[in-house]
Design an enzyme around this catalytic site. Structure first.
Site, PDB file in Angstrom:
ATOM      1  N   ARG A  58       1.031  -1.405   0.131  1.00 46.44           N
ATOM      2  CA  ARG A  58       0.285  -0.213   0.235  1.00 46.44           C
ATOM      3  C   ARG A  58       0.772   1.170  -0.021  1.00 46.44           C
ATOM      4  O   ARG A  58       0.606   2.190   0.020  1.00 46.44           O
ATOM      5  CB  ARG A  58      -0.711  -0.138   0.598  1.00 46.44           C
ATOM      6  CG  ARG A  58      -1.810  -0.775   1.265  1.00 46.44           C
ATOM      7  CD  ARG A  58      -2.387  -1.157   0.362  1.00 46.44           C
ATOM      8  NE  ARG A  58      -3.741  -2.459  -0.084  1.00 46.44           N
ATOM      9  CZ  ARG A  58      -3.469  -3.464  -0.646  1.00 46.44           C
ATOM     10  NH1 ARG A  58      -2.435  -3.267  -0.888  1.00 46.44           N
ATOM     11  NH2 ARG A  58      -4.047  -4.607  -0.813  1.00 46.44           N
ATOM     12  N   SER A  84     -10.920   0.735   3.298  1.00 52.67           N
ATOM     13  CA  SER A  84      -9.882  -0.248   4.633  1.00 52.67           C
ATOM     14  C   SER A  84      -9.596   1.317   5.698  1.00 52.67           C
ATOM     15  O   SER A  84      -9.189   1.596   4.494  1.00 52.67           O
ATOM     16  CB  SER A  84      -9.328  -1.441   4.245  1.00 52.67           C
ATOM     17  OG  SER A  84     -10.163  -2.425   3.835  1.00 52.67           O
ATOM     18  N   GLU A 132      -4.302   3.256   6.999  1.00 51.26           N
ATOM     19  CA  GLU A 132      -4.808   3.006   5.559  1.00 51.26           C
ATOM     20  C   GLU A 132      -4.523   3.923   4.946  1.00 51.26           C
ATOM     21  O   GLU A 132      -4.387   5.214   3.624  1.00 51.26           O
ATOM     22  CB  GLU A 132      -5.193   1.117   5.194  1.00 51.26           C
ATOM     23  CG  GLU A 132      -4.618   2.047   3.208  1.00 51.26           C
ATOM     24  CD  GLU A 132      -5.005  -0.046   2.468  1.00 51.26           C
ATOM     25  OE1 GLU A 132      -6.488   0.122   1.461  1.00 51.26           O
ATOM     26  OE2 GLU A 132      -5.277  -0.519   3.278  1.00 51.26           O
TER      27      GLU A 132
END
Length: 302
Positions: free
Chosen positions: A174, A224, A294
């Site tokens: 990520r 998320s 995130e």
């Protein structure tokens, strides 16, 4: 700011608005105003925008569909540049795609699956734009952008517009080089491969169905919230701690998925931040695990 707005309008860079509420441009439906909101009319308009921003030493940030952002209730200082419909071209040459940074990631995956091209099945149901997916190294179901990107055309803060190959993007979980250098992905070349159209469509639809069944897209959310603290999974830890349903103001940890915070009643960024801190403190105290976000937290001071 009025002088800069006038300069941007004079140069016909695209849509320019002062004090635009960013709640209109984030999937959480949260966020105060940007001093200047710009939606460039193509790559040339984006480059000209950056020239004017640099000349005026104006703080800035770029957004796509706002699917991974928590914007402060006080808004964003300086300029917010949105890559939208005017930077959303798509060219298919054999097994190679050349696609604009503002192109919908879900739409791209759907179109490519119907062409019998494999490589984007994991993207079924992932919101956001292609540029945002490169920026975040978006992924799911065992794959991510690092597996398919050939090169990205990046506008750097100093005004350089360059193609950067996969290896030089410094991809990890990520994460990409663009998060450290604040570059904007304006185009991407992606490598697909020929496959069985029926199987590709079925796999992608399966991923979409799984997301619909397990994730709360009936409320405004940002996907998320926490990165998975591997080998653990954020949602599982939050559920194990009994935090599903925990609510502050208009924001709530989803009853359906522990790693989603949903806007159930005109939530403020402060509500979401309070939940994030509560989750981090609880998981650290109980399991000695650090929970890193995130989603990107965008505060007023640039």
């Amino acid at each position: 700011m009025k002088e800069i707005i006038n300069e941007l309008e004079k140069e016909n860079v695209g849509k320019v608005v002062g004090k635009e509420p960013l709640s209109k441009h984030t999937t959480w439906k949260i966020g105060g105003p940007a001093d200047i909101f710009i939606e460039p009319d193509g790559i040339d308009g984006l480059v000209k925008t950056m020239e004017i921003i640099n000349k005026n030493n104006l703080p800035w940030r770029a957004i796509g569909r706002g699917s991974n952002l928590l914007v402060d209730d006080d808004g964003v200082e300086g300029a917010v540049i949105k890559l939208g419909q005017n930077i959303s071209h798509l060219e298919i040459e054999g097994e190679t795609l050349r696609v604009g940074g503002g192109y919908s990631f879900i739409k791209l995956a759907t179109i490519i699956s119907k062409e019998g091209l494999s490589g984007l099945e994991f993207a079924g149901g992932i919101p956001g734009t292609v540029g945002g997916a490169v920026f975040m190294n978006a992924g799911a179901h065992g794959s991510d952008m690092s597996n398919i990107l050939i090169e990205a055309r990046v506008l750097f803060p100093d005004g350089r517009l360059e193609w950067v190959n996969n290896e030089d993007m410094n991809f990890s979980y990520r994460t990409s080089r663009l998060q450290k250098e604040k570059g904007i992905c304006v185009e991407a070349k992606l490598q697909m491969k020929q496959g069985d159209k029926k199987s590709i469509v079925e796999e992608m639809q399966g991923h979409k169905s799984y997301r619909r069944e397990t994730q709360p897209w009936n409320y405004p959310c940002a996907g998320s919230v926490f990165r998975n603290p591997l080998p653990d999974h954020a949602g599982a830890l939050i559920e194990k701690a009994g935090l599903k349903g925990y609510q502050v103001g208009g924001a709530q940890i989803s009853e359906l998925h522990g790693n989603f915070i949903v806007n159930v009643n005109e939530a403020k960024a402060a509500d979401v931040l309070a939940i994030i801190k509560h989750v981090q403190d609880t998981i650290r105290d109980r399991y000695q695990v650090d929970m890193n976000t995130e989603v990107e937290l965008v505060k007023r001071q640039a």
